[in-house]
Design a protein around this motif. Structure first.
Motif, mmCIF file in Angstrom:
data_model
loop_
_atom_site.group_PDB
_atom_site.id
_atom_site.type_symbol
_atom_site.label_atom_id
_atom_site.label_comp_id
_atom_site.label_asym_id
_atom_site.label_seq_id
_atom_site.Cartn_x
_atom_site.Cartn_y
_atom_site.Cartn_z
ATOM 1 N N ALA A 10 0.834 -1.209 0.000
ATOM 2 C CA ALA A 10 0.000 0.000 0.000
ATOM 3 C C ALA A 10 0.867 1.256 0.000
ATOM 4 N N ASP A 11 1.977 1.227 0.735
ATOM 5 C CA ASP A 11 2.873 2.381 0.774
ATOM 6 C C ASP A 11 3.407 2.690 -0.619
ATOM 7 N N ASP A 12 3.825 1.647 -1.322
ATOM 8 C CA ASP A 12 4.311 1.840 -2.688
ATOM 9 C C ASP A 12 3.210 2.418 -3.572
ATOM 10 N N ARG A 13 2.015 1.891 -3.432
ATOM 11 C CA ARG A 13 0.886 2.374 -4.242
ATOM 12 C C ARG A 13 0.565 3.835 -3.929
ATOM 13 N N ILE A 14 0.606 4.207 -2.667
ATOM 14 C CA ILE A 14 0.367 5.603 -2.274
ATOM 15 C C ILE A 14 1.404 6.508 -2.924
ATOM 16 N N LEU A 15 2.664 6.152 -2.783
ATOM 17 C CA LEU A 15 3.736 6.977 -3.338
ATOM 18 C C LEU A 15 3.642 7.060 -4.858
ATOM 19 N N ALA A 34 13.013 9.372 -4.196
ATOM 20 C CA ALA A 34 14.237 8.569 -4.143
ATOM 21 C C ALA A 34 13.918 7.114 -3.809
ATOM 22 N N TYR A 35 12.971 6.893 -2.889
ATOM 23 C CA TYR A 35 12.572 5.527 -2.547
ATOM 24 C C TYR A 35 11.992 4.824 -3.776
ATOM 25 N N LEU A 36 11.093 5.495 -4.490
ATOM 26 C CA LEU A 36 10.486 4.877 -5.676
ATOM 27 C C LEU A 36 11.516 4.584 -6.759
ATOM 28 N N GLU A 37 12.529 5.422 -6.876
ATOM 29 C CA GLU A 37 13.561 5.238 -7.894
ATOM 30 C C GLU A 37 14.610 4.212 -7.476
ATOM 31 N N GLY A 38 14.519 3.713 -6.239
ATOM 32 C CA GLY A 38 15.470 2.718 -5.761
ATOM 33 C C GLY A 38 16.736 3.309 -5.179
ATOM 34 N N ASP A 39 16.770 4.631 -5.039
ATOM 35 C CA ASP A 39 17.948 5.287 -4.476
ATOM 36 C C ASP A 39 17.929 5.319 -2.948
ATOM 37 N N LEU A 40 16.800 4.992 -2.365
ATOM 38 C CA LEU A 40 16.635 4.948 -0.914
ATOM 39 C C LEU A 40 15.910 3.652 -0.584
ATOM 40 N N LEU A 41 16.510 2.831 0.255
ATOM 41 C CA LEU A 41 15.952 1.519 0.590
ATOM 42 C C LEU A 41 15.109 1.591 1.858
ATOM 43 N N ALA A 42 14.159 0.688 1.969
ATOM 44 C CA ALA A 42 13.323 0.616 3.180
ATOM 45 C C ALA A 42 14.191 0.389 4.402
#
Length: 79
Positions: free
Chosen positions: A4-9, A64-72
């Motif tokens: 859901a977090d990914d979908r929100i972003l 950055a998180y969506l682009e993979g530059d910042l990890l969970a």
């Protein structure tokens, strides 16, 4: 981080708008209450900004998180 977090972003990014949990609920398969909870968590992690009562937009960290530059795992370390 949840699916859901990914979908929100992604929805915030795709729209380019400041959105409410209600609008996000209409555009996703999640309830407004659940989205409100998740948006609070995302705001705590710095991935979204609460710009007004019940209105959110994605931050540079969120992009950055969506682009993979910042990890969970990086987010968990910052908490």
């Amino acid at each position: 981080m949840t699916q859901a977090d990914d979908r929100i972003l992604e929805t915030l990014t795709d729209s380019g708008l400041t959105l409410s949990p209600r609008v996000l609920s209409v555009n996703t398969d999640y309830s407004r209450h659940y989205l409100s909870t998740r948006l609070g968590k995302l705001a705590d992690a710095g991935l979204v900004d609460r710009v007004d009562e019940g209105l959110y937009r994605i931050t540079d960290h969120g992009h950055a998180y969506l682009e993979g530059d910042l990890l969970a795992s990086d987010l968990e370390k910052e908490e």
